[in-house]
Design a protein around this motif. Structure first.
Motif, mmCIF file in Angstrom:
data_model
loop_
_atom_site.group_PDB
_atom_site.id
_atom_site.type_symbol
_atom_site.label_atom_id
_atom_site.label_comp_id
_atom_site.label_asym_id
_atom_site.label_seq_id
_atom_site.Cartn_x
_atom_site.Cartn_y
_atom_site.Cartn_z
ATOM 1 N N MET A 1 0.693 -1.176 0.201
ATOM 2 C CA MET A 1 0.080 0.129 0.065
ATOM 3 C C MET A 1 0.991 1.201 -0.067
ATOM 4 S SD MET A 1 -2.770 1.062 2.781
ATOM 5 C CE MET A 1 -3.632 2.398 2.767
ATOM 6 N N PRO A 2 1.092 2.166 -1.092
ATOM 7 C CA PRO A 2 1.842 2.980 -1.229
ATOM 8 C C PRO A 2 1.280 3.991 -0.388
ATOM 9 C CG PRO A 2 0.476 3.076 -3.237
ATOM 10 C CD PRO A 2 0.300 1.661 -2.421
ATOM 11 N N ILE A 3 2.099 5.033 0.245
ATOM 12 C CA ILE A 3 1.836 6.294 1.011
ATOM 13 C C ILE A 3 2.574 7.520 0.395
ATOM 14 C CG2 ILE A 3 2.199 7.166 3.198
ATOM 15 C CD1 ILE A 3 1.759 4.569 4.568
ATOM 16 N N GLU A 4 2.158 8.407 0.043
ATOM 17 C CA GLU A 4 2.725 9.733 -0.583
ATOM 18 C C GLU A 4 3.347 10.415 0.534
ATOM 19 O OE1 GLU A 4 2.897 10.192 -3.708
ATOM 20 O OE2 GLU A 4 1.514 8.184 -3.855
ATOM 21 N N ARG A 5 4.409 11.109 0.347
ATOM 22 C CA ARG A 5 5.120 12.113 1.115
ATOM 23 C C ARG A 5 4.114 13.091 1.921
ATOM 24 N NH1 ARG A 5 9.649 16.713 -0.667
ATOM 25 N NH2 ARG A 5 9.402 17.762 1.521
ATOM 26 N N SER A 6 3.037 13.677 1.068
ATOM 27 C CA SER A 6 2.309 14.752 1.557
ATOM 28 C C SER A 6 1.345 13.857 2.788
ATOM 29 C CB SER A 6 1.313 15.106 0.756
ATOM 30 O OG SER A 6 0.580 14.220 0.026
ATOM 31 N N ARG A 47 11.220 13.236 3.011
ATOM 32 C CA ARG A 47 10.489 12.119 2.766
ATOM 33 C C ARG A 47 9.091 12.350 3.359
ATOM 34 N NH1 ARG A 47 13.680 7.215 1.493
ATOM 35 N NH2 ARG A 47 15.762 7.984 1.141
ATOM 36 N N VAL A 48 8.785 13.459 4.253
ATOM 37 C CA VAL A 48 7.644 13.712 4.707
ATOM 38 C C VAL A 48 6.969 14.815 4.717
ATOM 39 C CG1 VAL A 48 8.451 12.185 6.702
ATOM 40 C CG2 VAL A 48 8.762 14.512 6.817
ATOM 41 N N GLY A 49 5.782 15.012 4.730
ATOM 42 C CA GLY A 49 5.128 16.236 4.488
ATOM 43 C C GLY A 49 5.041 17.350 5.742
ATOM 44 N N ALA A 50 5.329 16.749 6.680
ATOM 45 C CA ALA A 50 5.569 17.564 7.900
ATOM 46 C C ALA A 50 6.151 17.282 9.072
ATOM 47 C CB ALA A 50 3.951 17.911 8.551
ATOM 48 N N VAL A 51 6.824 18.098 9.861
ATOM 49 C CA VAL A 51 7.441 17.680 11.155
ATOM 50 C C VAL A 51 7.137 18.114 12.305
ATOM 51 C CG1 VAL A 51 10.148 17.817 12.023
ATOM 52 C CG2 VAL A 51 9.734 17.482 9.501
ATOM 53 N N ARG A 52 7.007 17.349 13.406
ATOM 54 C CA ARG A 52 6.659 17.919 14.588
ATOM 55 C C ARG A 52 7.664 17.064 15.609
ATOM 56 N NH1 ARG A 52 4.220 20.524 11.794
ATOM 57 N NH2 ARG A 52 2.002 20.752 11.637
ATOM 58 N N ILE A 53 7.858 18.115 16.686
ATOM 59 C CA ILE A 53 8.714 17.504 17.739
ATOM 60 C C ILE A 53 7.917 17.549 19.298
ATOM 61 C CG2 ILE A 53 10.986 17.841 18.930
ATOM 62 C CD1 ILE A 53 11.211 17.839 15.805
ATOM 63 N N THR A 91 -1.503 16.110 11.496
ATOM 64 C CA THR A 91 -2.806 16.332 10.621
ATOM 65 C C THR A 91 -2.648 15.638 9.288
ATOM 66 O OG1 THR A 91 -1.588 18.081 9.639
ATOM 67 C CG2 THR A 91 -3.051 18.572 11.461
ATOM 68 N N THR A 92 -1.774 14.516 9.175
ATOM 69 C CA THR A 92 -1.867 13.755 7.914
ATOM 70 C C THR A 92 -2.220 12.263 8.149
ATOM 71 O OG1 THR A 92 0.508 13.271 8.431
ATOM 72 C CG2 THR A 92 0.255 14.744 7.007
ATOM 73 N N PRO A 93 -2.555 11.503 7.383
ATOM 74 C CA PRO A 93 -2.977 10.139 7.821
ATOM 75 C C PRO A 93 -1.902 9.189 8.542
ATOM 76 C CG PRO A 93 -3.620 10.732 5.491
ATOM 77 C CD PRO A 93 -2.514 11.742 5.980
ATOM 78 N N TRP A 94 -0.682 9.633 8.551
ATOM 79 C CA TRP A 94 0.221 8.510 8.948
ATOM 80 C C TRP A 94 1.551 9.426 9.844
ATOM 81 C CZ3 TRP A 94 -0.099 3.592 8.395
ATOM 82 C CH2 TRP A 94 -0.905 2.923 7.491
ATOM 83 N N LEU A 95 1.651 8.819 10.715
ATOM 84 C CA LEU A 95 2.893 9.408 11.650
ATOM 85 C C LEU A 95 4.040 8.532 11.761
ATOM 86 C CD1 LEU A 95 3.551 11.581 14.036
ATOM 87 C CD2 LEU A 95 2.309 10.209 15.613
ATOM 88 N N PHE A 96 5.302 8.882 11.487
ATOM 89 C CA PHE A 96 6.343 8.097 11.472
ATOM 90 C C PHE A 96 7.131 8.658 12.712
ATOM 91 C CE2 PHE A 96 10.750 8.567 9.804
ATOM 92 C CZ PHE A 96 11.108 7.179 10.196
#
Length: 196
Positions: A1-6, A47-53, A91-96
């Motif tokens: 299942m591909p996941i887009e950067r956004s 590789r990601v759309g957003a960054v949170r710390i 606020t994105t579907p996936w959290l890395f």
């Protein structure tokens, strides 16, 4: 299942007390002149759309580097509190997620986690065992699982992964490393940052 950067947010857990390091803030430890938190952001930002710390001190220090830091909403519950704060801010579907002291986490980790998951997320297992904070989480189910676990006062991150049916990604021959003692710092080539 591909996941887009956004569709991806990088969440770095940097809210610990560093009590075994005499209060040094792991995020700002320096290696080859670069702060650890900035090293991780640099490795994964494209590789990601957003960054949170997740960080409970010095929010202005993060802001000075264009980073958004969020404080834990829950205290004294270990990494669960940081994960909950990151999930709430995602606020994105996936959290890395990565712990800030992920010494040897390379950019190849994220595509490997994406390939391992089947819509339910994945977490890493290195030669030292399960690494629950090196993980790709489905954000909405994670928020629901966190709320239920908090109501039951169950703070184990691994229980969340079991409940969500996340896949285990085995990485043979790899140790991510961490920074918990002065010996760890010396072995990995880290020194205190300016002002620490």
């Amino acid at each position: 299942m591909p996941i887009e950067r956004s569709e991806l947010t990088l969440g770095i857990l940097a809210g610990g007390r560093a009590s075994r390091l005499g209060g040094l803030d792991k995020a700002w430890l320096q290696r080859e002149g670069e702060a650890q938190v900035l090293r991780l952001v640099r490795r994964f930002r494209d590789r990601v759309g957003a960054v949170r710390i997740s960080a409970n001190r010095d929010p202005g220090r993060y802001a000075a580097h264009g980073l958004s830091a969020v404080r834990d909403n829950l205290s004294d519950v270990g990494p669960f509190g940081g994960l909950e704060a990151l999930a709430a801010a995602c606020t994105t579907p996936w959290l890395f997620t990565l712990p800030v002291d992920a010494v040897d986490a390379g950019p190849e980790l994220l595509p490997a986690l994406i390939a391992a998951q089947d819509g339910q997320g994945a977490y890493a297992v290195d030669d030292d065992g399960v690494q629950p904070l090196f993980a790709l989480w489905p954000a909405a189910p994670l928020r629901q699982a966190l709320a239920q676990a908090a109501d039951a006062q169950r703070w184990a991150v691994r229980e969340l992964q079991t409940g969500l049916g996340m896949a285990a990604l085995r990485l043979d021959g790899l140790r991510f490393g961490n920074l918990n003692t002065p010996d760890d710092l010396a072995a990995a080539g880290f020194v205190p940052g300016p002002g620490d």
